[in-house]
Scaffold this motif. Structure first.
Motif, PDB file in Angstrom:
ATOM      1  N   THR A   1       0.855  -1.180   0.000  1.00  0.00           N
ATOM      2  CA  THR A   1       0.000   0.000   0.000  1.00  0.00           C
ATOM      3  C   THR A   1       0.891   1.229   0.000  1.00  0.00           C
ATOM      4  O   THR A   1       1.447   1.596   1.029  1.00  0.00           O
ATOM      5  CB  THR A   1      -0.915   0.012   1.247  1.00  0.00           C
ATOM      6  OG1 THR A   1      -1.672  -1.197   1.256  1.00  0.00           O
ATOM      7  CG2 THR A   1      -1.858   1.200   1.225  1.00  0.00           C
TER       8      THR A   1
ATOM      9  N   TYR B   1      -9.223  10.094  -8.296  1.00  0.00           N
ATOM     10  CA  TYR B   1      -9.052   8.645  -8.404  1.00  0.00           C
ATOM     11  C   TYR B   1     -10.407   7.943  -8.537  1.00  0.00           C
ATOM     12  O   TYR B   1     -10.524   6.932  -9.217  1.00  0.00           O
ATOM     13  CB  TYR B   1      -8.274   8.095  -7.212  1.00  0.00           C
ATOM     14  CG  TYR B   1      -6.774   8.198  -7.364  1.00  0.00           C
ATOM     15  CD1 TYR B   1      -5.999   7.069  -7.582  1.00  0.00           C
ATOM     16  CD2 TYR B   1      -6.123   9.422  -7.298  1.00  0.00           C
ATOM     17  CE1 TYR B   1      -4.624   7.147  -7.729  1.00  0.00           C
ATOM     18  CE2 TYR B   1      -4.756   9.521  -7.443  1.00  0.00           C
ATOM     19  CZ  TYR B   1      -4.013   8.384  -7.663  1.00  0.00           C
ATOM     20  OH  TYR B   1      -2.645   8.468  -7.808  1.00  0.00           O
TER      21      TYR B   1
ATOM     22  N   PHE C   1     -11.291   4.115  -8.892  1.00  0.00           N
ATOM     23  CA  PHE C   1     -11.062   3.630  -7.528  1.00  0.00           C
ATOM     24  C   PHE C   1     -12.230   4.072  -6.645  1.00  0.00           C
ATOM     25  O   PHE C   1     -12.973   4.987  -6.995  1.00  0.00           O
ATOM     26  CB  PHE C   1      -9.762   4.212  -6.963  1.00  0.00           C
ATOM     27  CG  PHE C   1      -8.505   3.572  -7.498  1.00  0.00           C
ATOM     28  CD1 PHE C   1      -7.758   2.712  -6.722  1.00  0.00           C
ATOM     29  CD2 PHE C   1      -8.057   3.859  -8.778  1.00  0.00           C
ATOM     30  CE1 PHE C   1      -6.593   2.138  -7.200  1.00  0.00           C
ATOM     31  CE2 PHE C   1      -6.899   3.291  -9.283  1.00  0.00           C
ATOM     32  CZ  PHE C   1      -6.161   2.423  -8.486  1.00  0.00           C
ATOM     33  N   LYS C   2     -12.355   3.447  -5.489  1.00  0.00           N
ATOM     34  CA  LYS C   2     -13.369   3.844  -4.511  1.00  0.00           C
ATOM     35  C   LYS C   2     -12.669   4.396  -3.280  1.00  0.00           C
ATOM     36  O   LYS C   2     -11.620   3.867  -2.879  1.00  0.00           O
ATOM     37  CB  LYS C   2     -14.227   2.644  -4.110  1.00  0.00           C
ATOM     38  CG  LYS C   2     -15.061   2.116  -5.245  1.00  0.00           C
ATOM     39  CD  LYS C   2     -15.907   0.950  -4.805  1.00  0.00           C
ATOM     40  CE  LYS C   2     -16.698   0.443  -6.003  1.00  0.00           C
ATOM     41  NZ  LYS C   2     -17.465  -0.743  -5.708  1.00  0.00           N
TER      42      LYS C   2
ATOM     43  N   ASN D   1     -11.600   4.721   0.440  1.00  0.00           N
ATOM     44  CA  ASN D   1     -11.547   3.678   1.463  1.00  0.00           C
ATOM     45  C   ASN D   1     -12.062   4.164   2.814  1.00  0.00           C
ATOM     46  O   ASN D   1     -12.150   3.392   3.748  1.00  0.00           O
ATOM     47  CB  ASN D   1     -10.136   3.097   1.598  1.00  0.00           C
ATOM     48  CG  ASN D   1      -9.129   4.100   2.103  1.00  0.00           C
ATOM     49  OD1 ASN D   1      -9.463   5.219   2.496  1.00  0.00           O
ATOM     50  ND2 ASN D   1      -7.863   3.724   2.080  1.00  0.00           N
TER      51      ASN D   1
ATOM     52  N   GLY E   1      -7.662   7.470   1.554  1.00  0.00           N
ATOM     53  CA  GLY E   1      -7.105   6.797   0.400  1.00  0.00           C
ATOM     54  C   GLY E   1      -8.175   6.217  -0.484  1.00  0.00           C
ATOM     55  O   GLY E   1      -9.367   6.526  -0.346  1.00  0.00           O
ATOM     56  N   VAL E   2      -7.736   5.368  -1.406  1.00  0.00           N
ATOM     57  CA  VAL E   2      -8.639   4.733  -2.359  1.00  0.00           C
ATOM     58  C   VAL E   2      -8.290   3.263  -2.493  1.00  0.00           C
ATOM     59  O   VAL E   2      -7.193   2.834  -2.127  1.00  0.00           O
ATOM     60  CB  VAL E   2      -8.557   5.415  -3.743  1.00  0.00           C
ATOM     61  CG1 VAL E   2      -9.096   6.839  -3.691  1.00  0.00           C
ATOM     62  CG2 VAL E   2      -7.140   5.388  -4.299  1.00  0.00           C
ATOM     63  N   ILE E   3      -9.230   2.511  -3.058  1.00  0.00           N
ATOM     64  CA  ILE E   3      -9.019   1.080  -3.251  1.00  0.00           C
ATOM     65  C   ILE E   3      -9.697   0.641  -4.551  1.00  0.00           C
ATOM     66  O   ILE E   3     -10.744   1.169  -4.925  1.00  0.00           O
ATOM     67  CB  ILE E   3      -9.556   0.277  -2.040  1.00  0.00           C
ATOM     68  CG1 ILE E   3      -9.089  -1.175  -2.086  1.00  0.00           C
ATOM     69  CG2 ILE E   3     -11.061   0.419  -1.897  1.00  0.00           C
ATOM     70  CD1 ILE E   3      -9.247  -1.900  -0.770  1.00  0.00           C
ATOM     71  N   ARG E   4      -9.054  -0.279  -5.232  1.00  0.00           N
ATOM     72  CA  ARG E   4      -9.635  -0.918  -6.422  1.00  0.00           C
ATOM     73  C   ARG E   4      -9.054  -2.313  -6.491  1.00  0.00           C
ATOM     74  O   ARG E   4      -7.840  -2.485  -6.610  1.00  0.00           O
ATOM     75  CB  ARG E   4      -9.322  -0.124  -7.685  1.00  0.00           C
ATOM     76  CG  ARG E   4      -9.967  -0.721  -8.926  1.00  0.00           C
ATOM     77  CD  ARG E   4      -9.897   0.201 -10.117  1.00  0.00           C
ATOM     78  NE  ARG E   4     -10.469  -0.471 -11.284  1.00  0.00           N
ATOM     79  CZ  ARG E   4     -10.561   0.068 -12.478  1.00  0.00           C
ATOM     80  NH1 ARG E   4     -10.123   1.299 -12.683  1.00  0.00           N
ATOM     81  NH2 ARG E   4     -11.089  -0.609 -13.471  1.00  0.00           N
TER      82      ARG E   4
ATOM     83  N   ASP F   1      -7.383  -5.429  -5.307  1.00  0.00           N
ATOM     84  CA  ASP F   1      -6.455  -5.642  -4.197  1.00  0.00           C
ATOM     85  C   ASP F   1      -5.480  -4.482  -4.015  1.00  0.00           C
ATOM     86  O   ASP F   1      -4.540  -4.587  -3.229  1.00  0.00           O
ATOM     87  CB  ASP F   1      -5.647  -6.931  -4.413  1.00  0.00           C
ATOM     88  CG  ASP F   1      -6.514  -8.173  -4.310  1.00  0.00           C
ATOM     89  OD1 ASP F   1      -7.546  -8.133  -3.611  1.00  0.00           O
ATOM     90  OD2 ASP F   1      -6.157  -9.200  -4.924  1.00  0.00           O
TER      91      ASP F   1
ATOM     92  N   GLU G   1      -4.595  -0.722  -2.856  1.00  0.00           N
ATOM     93  CA  GLU G   1      -4.991   0.395  -2.003  1.00  0.00           C
ATOM     94  C   GLU G   1      -3.882   1.434  -2.029  1.00  0.00           C
ATOM     95  O   GLU G   1      -2.700   1.090  -1.966  1.00  0.00           O
ATOM     96  CB  GLU G   1      -5.237  -0.081  -0.570  1.00  0.00           C
ATOM     97  CG  GLU G   1      -5.758   0.997   0.335  1.00  0.00           C
ATOM     98  CD  GLU G   1      -6.148   0.463   1.700  1.00  0.00           C
ATOM     99  OE1 GLU G   1      -7.143   0.939   2.242  1.00  0.00           O
ATOM    100  OE2 GLU G   1      -5.448  -0.432   2.223  1.00  0.00           O
TER     101      GLU G   1
ATOM    102  N   LEU H   1      -2.832   5.145  -0.169  1.00  0.00           N
ATOM    103  CA  LEU H   1      -3.110   6.140   0.857  1.00  0.00           C
ATOM    104  C   LEU H   1      -2.429   7.446   0.468  1.00  0.00           C
ATOM    105  O   LEU H   1      -1.361   7.439  -0.141  1.00  0.00           O
ATOM    106  CB  LEU H   1      -2.595   5.669   2.219  1.00  0.00           C
ATOM    107  CG  LEU H   1      -3.200   4.372   2.743  1.00  0.00           C
ATOM    108  CD1 LEU H   1      -2.552   3.996   4.076  1.00  0.00           C
ATOM    109  CD2 LEU H   1      -4.706   4.480   2.888  1.00  0.00           C
TER     110      LEU H   1
END
Length: 116
Positions: A11, A26, A32-33, A35, A39-42, A44, A46, A48
């Motif tokens: 990460t 993002y 991305f979504k 978190n 930060g963001v996640i898409r 696996d 992530e 920050l």
């Protein structure tokens, strides 16, 4: 060293002049979504973000994201106008098909798929 440990991902901490604006970019542009904690996640992956006004930190920051479907992702990001002019999709001598973007803050992100 074979100690039985399995590495699952990384990460990165990425510099941002405006964390909320970066998260929105993002989300809106890169898919991305948020978190919920800076930060963001898409999938696996992530990322920050941390607040800084040091532009050189962003310009000197880069990371690589391993994806499946790099050609489709390239088309999506090409249509969004975020592919770096020097980062067009290409096969590299080390066996990766990859391309690069620059985010709002100047961070370079390379998306790649192994094609050995």
């Amino acid at each position: 060293m074979a100690d039985g440990t399995v590495f699952r991902g990384i990460t990165p901490l990425s510099p941002s002049k405006d964390v909320e604006k970066t998260i929105q970019f993002y989300f809106d542009v890169l898919g991305f979504k948020p978190n919920g904690y800076g930060g963001v996640i898409r999938g696996d992956v992530e990322i920050l973000f941390y607040q800084t006004n040091d532009q050189k930190l962003a310009e000197w920051t880069s990371f690589r994201i391993h994806v499946q479907g790099v050609e489709q992702l390239y088309e999506t990001y090409q249509s969004a106008g975020v592919v770096h002019p020097n980062g067009k999709l290409s096969m590299k001598p080390w066996g990766n098909l990859e391309f690069a973007i620059i985010d709002l803050d100047g961070v370079c992100i390379t998306f790649f798929e192994k094609r050995e």
